[in-house]
Design an enzyme around this catalytic site. Structure first.
Site, PDB file in Angstrom:
ATOM      1  N   ASP A   1       0.824  -1.208   0.000  1.00  0.00           N
ATOM      2  CA  ASP A   1       0.000   0.000   0.000  1.00  0.00           C
ATOM      3  C   ASP A   1       0.868   1.273   0.000  1.00  0.00           C
ATOM      4  O   ASP A   1       2.068   1.239   0.221  1.00  0.00           O
ATOM      5  CB  ASP A   1      -0.897  -0.028   1.228  1.00  0.00           C
ATOM      6  CG  ASP A   1      -2.156   0.806   1.073  1.00  0.00           C
ATOM      7  OD1 ASP A   1      -2.325   1.436   0.014  1.00  0.00           O
ATOM      8  OD2 ASP A   1      -2.987   0.816   2.009  1.00  0.00           O
TER       9      ASP A   1
ATOM     10  N   GLU B   1       2.510   7.273  -2.050  1.00  0.00           N
ATOM     11  CA  GLU B   1       2.208   8.603  -2.611  1.00  0.00           C
ATOM     12  C   GLU B   1       2.529   9.745  -1.654  1.00  0.00           C
ATOM     13  O   GLU B   1       2.461  10.914  -2.036  1.00  0.00           O
ATOM     14  CB  GLU B   1       0.699   8.719  -2.950  1.00  0.00           C
ATOM     15  CG  GLU B   1       0.127   7.571  -3.716  1.00  0.00           C
ATOM     16  CD  GLU B   1      -0.423   6.482  -2.804  1.00  0.00           C
ATOM     17  OE1 GLU B   1      -1.217   5.678  -3.275  1.00  0.00           O
ATOM     18  OE2 GLU B   1      -0.035   6.433  -1.607  1.00  0.00           O
TER      19      GLU B   1
ATOM     20  N   ASP C   1      -8.829   3.228  -3.477  1.00  0.00           N
ATOM     21  CA  ASP C   1      -9.902   3.244  -2.475  1.00  0.00           C
ATOM     22  C   ASP C   1     -11.175   3.873  -3.016  1.00  0.00           C
ATOM     23  O   ASP C   1     -11.522   5.004  -2.657  1.00  0.00           O
ATOM     24  CB  ASP C   1      -9.436   4.006  -1.238  1.00  0.00           C
ATOM     25  CG  ASP C   1      -8.242   3.363  -0.568  1.00  0.00           C
ATOM     26  OD1 ASP C   1      -7.959   2.189  -0.859  1.00  0.00           O
ATOM     27  OD2 ASP C   1      -7.592   4.031   0.252  1.00  0.00           O
TER      28      ASP C   1
END
Length: 622
Positions: free
Chosen positions: A351, A354, A417
């Site tokens: 995950d 960013e 998401d």
């Protein structure tokens, strides 16, 4: 930056048009403004494959305009969620959180941004932007720059590329769209194969500790085809106002999963793999944090040698500094290698990536240049760990963040998401646009959280949404479910008999398609073509296909037009030239637009009558 949401501003100086050209040598020139205050060198590789432009007068911004024909259509920009065609809009290239709702002026987006975090996002916010553009007239360009870039296609007849750098390096390509996709894939490196075990049914995402195993057994007993159990909470949980989050310390939490090693071994003996979760940060209150801090493996504050702590919403975490070779090696070997692979995990969600702030100090490099590179560095760490155990192609790990170069390392994208709804810019439909756009730039395989993830402000899953997302998951290379950020508030795949029945049916359809998906994996490795394809890759002369982003070719032989609007039981489908047969009814359809019946359980899916896989597709109705 506020929790991965960024706003960039600049103090621009009026651009100096370059109107004077002096030939320097073969393939090179010096371009100057009329008054001589702006000057740059331009050089073209002998085979015209690369253009390099360097400011000679201290400027650190370069803007290039490319002339377009009036009917040219542009695609690219990395993984775009809202628009497949770039025409008419500007796309900032800066990896970030996509946002909630992604449509300013709507209640969900405005509520998400009400605290000043601009967390609502917009049409251009994406985990995986990339400065690559393909044009319908037969060319593509891809910047080697990692700095902030704007792709401005807002004006007809012009593509403006604005780069926050004094040097711009552009790779140039020509050919039909499919040829461009192949060339771009070759530029970024070979595609990794998906593990064969992941193609044979659903990877079920459950995060209820030991109770997850009983729930899994109930689904298996009901007849579901299960290839993996994904428990992201294997590291423990942290309850926050956002929902149930994980404890960011990447090792087995024995309190939540007391007998996990033997559980993993027993599942694997039955052909079911166990997957977990990891990201490139360490919670300051976790046991791994002091070890990494003592070794100097975190990014530092600008004014001290203290580790920089990022606010992730009610807890803080350190940034493992992958520009430090020792830190990258430690994370690959000691964290992923020993604590995950050697422990028994066969895959994970890799995950984030960013969030790299720009107000910190790295071991090497400028964070403004490193920000977009960070997902690539993160992918390299994961790939290195897997390769160190000789398990490339067997371990399934997947990422949401990216930039130029991530294609060579990451075997599988996931679309991030999404909200648990049908909304235009953040719901189920954005998954299709994400797969098509990312597939154009060398990413062969994409998938999504079946059921969506983000549930805020009373926005919760409906039975219809979950049933429609099953359909999408079944016609994706990997079918993986997710309980979402607020599992207790939302329907789950085992909440009632209808949803269990849907999971059983669609997981078996996914497993049934495994021979075809294996063919697509081999094809992707050989040609660079993605599994889920924009229609124009096969029909470059059919302009009707140029802006279709809500249906896709699954390989060359299946046309998939899923229902992505609430309450719809019919949808309009475009079929290009060829002989197409409806999977569920067996009826044959002619090329063109059709209104196709689409009740829940029978999304519009067609196959080529001449396909060598036609017998396999015909069995789907049974």
């Amino acid at each position: 930056m506020v929790r991965g949401n960024f706003r960039l501003s600049d103090t621009p100086v009026a651009a100096r048009p370059l109107s004077v050209c002096e030939v320097a040598d073969e393939g090179a020139a010096v371009l100057s403004s009329a008054d001589g205050t702006a000057k740059l060198s331009a050089s073209l590789a002998p085979d015209a494959s690369r253009l390099t432009m360097t400011a000679l007068t201290g400027h650190d911004r370069i803007t290039l305009d490319f002339t377009l024909a009036p009917d040219d259509v542009l695609w690219g920009g990395g993984e775009q969620m809202s628009y497949l065609a770039l025409n008419g809009r500007t796309f900032p290239i800066w990896t970030s959180e996509p946002g909630v709702g992604r449509e300013p002026g709507t209640p969900l987006t405005d509520q998400a941004s009400a605290d000043g975090s601009f967390a609502g996002g917009d049409y251009w916010t994406t985990n995986y932007p990339e400065p690559t553009v393909l044009c319908s007239s037969g060319w593509a360009l891809s910047l080697a720059n990692a700095e902030y870039v704007e792709l401005d296609a807002s004006e007809q007849g012009r593509l403006r590329v604005h780069v926050w750098s004094g040097e711009v390096v552009i790779d140039l390509f020509e050919g039909a769209p499919a040829d461009l996709t192949r060339q771009l894939a070759a530029r970024f490196g070979p595609r990794q194969a998906l593990p064969d075990w992941a193609l044979g049914g659903a990877i079920v995402g459950l995060k209820q500790g030991e109770a997850s195993f009983d729930r899994l057994e109930a689904l298996i007993e009901a007849g579901a085809a299960i290839s993996g159990l994904w428990c992201e909470d294997w590291v423990g949980i942290r309850e926050t106002s956002f929902g149930r989050r994980l404890f960011w310390d990447w090792q087995w939490n024995a309190e939540r999963y007391p007998d996990l090693p033997s559980r993993i071994a027993a599942l694997k003996a039955r052909g079911i793999r166990f997957l977990g979760y990891v990201n490139p940060y360490l919670a300051v209150d976790g046991p791994l944090y002091p070890e990494a801090a003592a070794k100097g493996y975190f990014a530092k504050c600008l004014d001290s040698d203290e580790p920089y702590a990022v606010d992730f919403g009610e807890f803080h975490a350190g940034v493992v500094d992958f520009t430090n070779p020792a830190a990258a090696e430690w994370f690959a070997e000691d964290v992923i290698g020993k604590r995950m692979l050697d422990f028994g995990l066969d895959g994970w969600m890799a995950d984030f990536g960013e969030y790299l702030p720009t107000d910190l100090r790295l071991h090497d490099g400028d964070p403004m240049q490193e920000h977009n590179r960070w997902p690539v560095r993160w992918a390299e760490v994961n790939a290195r760990a897997v390769a160190s155990r000789g398990r490339t192609g067997d371990v399934l790990w997947f990422m949401r963040a990216g930039h130029t170069g991530v294609q060579a390392h990451c075997p599988l994208l996931w679309a991030g998401d999404q909200s648990v709804d049908f909304s235009r810019h953040d719901g189920i439909g954005t998954v299709i646009t994400a797969a098509l756009s990312s597939g154009l730039v060398g990413n062969a395989f994409s998938h999504s959280d079946v059921g969506g993830y983000t549930s805020l402000f009373g926005n919760v899953r409906s039975p219809e949404l979950l049933l429609r997302w099953y359909e999408l998951g079944a016609f994706s290379p990997v079918m993986r479910t997710h309980e979402g950020n607020r599992p207790d508030d939302n329907l789950q795949i085992d909440s009632n008999a209808e949803l269990i029945e849907g999971c059983v049916r669609w997981s078996n359809i996914h497993a049934h398609l495994a021979p075809y998906v294996r063919h697509l994996v081999i094809e992707a490795q050989a040609t660079g073509l993605p599994a889920q394809r924009a229609l124009f890759l096969h029909y470059p002369l059919d302009r009707e296909t140029f802006t279709i982003q809500d249906q896709y070719l699954y390989g060359g032989d299946l046309m998939v037009a899923l229902v992505i609007e609430a309450g719809a039981v019919m949808r309009r489908v475009y079929l290009p030239e060829g002989e197409w047969r409806h999977v569920w009814s067996g009826a044959d359809f002619t090329p063109g637009w059709h209104d196709v019946t689409a009740p829940i359980g029978e999304p519009p899916v067609f196959y080529r009558r001449t396909s060598t896989f036609a017998p396999l597709f015909a069995e789907l109705a049974r």
